[in-house]
Scaffold this active site. Sequence first.
Site: not given
Ligand code: RIB
Ligand code: CA
Length: 318
Positions: A10, A15, A39, A126, A167-168, A241-242
């Site tokens: 996303d 990403d 996102n 991701t 979040f994901n 993160h990803d």
């Molecule tokens: O919480 C972080 C994640 O949520 C990452 O993958 C960021 O790109 C969002 O997708």
């Molecule tokens: Ca992501």
Amino acid sequence: MAVPVILDCDPGHDDAFNILLAAAHPAVELLAITTVAGNQSLEKTTLNARRVCDAAGLDDVPVAAGRDSPLHGRPRLAEDIHGRTGLDGPGWGAGEPRVPLDPRDALTLIRDTLLAHPVPVTLVPTGPLTNIATLLLAHPELTPRIERIVLMGGSTDRGNTTPAAEFNILCDPEAADIVLTSGLPVTMFGLNATHQVRATPDVVARIAALDTPLSRLCVELLTFFAATYREVYGFDAPPLHDPLTVAHLIDPSLISLVRAAVSVELTGTYTRGATVVDLDGVTGVAPHVDVGMEVDVPGFWDLIVEAVRVLGTRTDET
Ligand code: RIB
Ligand code: CA
């Protein structure tokens, strides 16, 4: 033998760097990219995936759009972090990316890719897990063609979108539950690991020193990402993160793993979307997920900077 991979993402600043890392490193064979709402809206994450492929000179990897909303409920966006476009920072221009949108939807592209590849393929989601869950529900016959799932999501401790939920996972907890109970090998990189890899000014300076159009684009992305993470979370530098997912595939020694039972909270008033990671083995549930813990941070950033260097040199010559 390169690891055959499908990225489901996303984009999203982090990403985007995962796409660059997968495109650049010879240990990974990037077969396809699929997108999901997360996102930003599906329309924007899909346009962003194509934009990143353009910037990376990645013109031989199909990009297809997936689900625009979770299995239940409405999409939850992260515009406060990734901006109105979902990839704010650079001036992307109004034109369409050169990389086309594949006419297939994400599930069809993933299915075709799995059926066509001679060995099982690693799925690397991701974003919210809606596409992956939908694939597993619709095509159980494809499970033998999936090597493993290496995902960014969840956490062994706090969340980032609610106190409990990352979040994901929170975007689609039912989808996450389907993936985590699928019986497929799952490796999970949660916030406890990803918050160790923050793009500090030193990292940004290393990328800036590469002095290519791609490196300049990456600096613009990281500069925006740093500003929003400072504003929203008070972070001194944004966590990328990803790319822990692809970095793990490139060098499994980079991030320590523990095997634990991981459950997704679906009904908690305050905890829906939490990943409950049984690190102490007290639930009696059999450990079934490899959970990322300690990161070799310098080694991670060396991979990221090298990916930008390799792709930047390649595209700067064209
Ligand atoms: O919480 C972080 C994640 O949520 C990452 O993958 C960021 O790109 C969002 O997708
Ligand atoms: Ca992501």
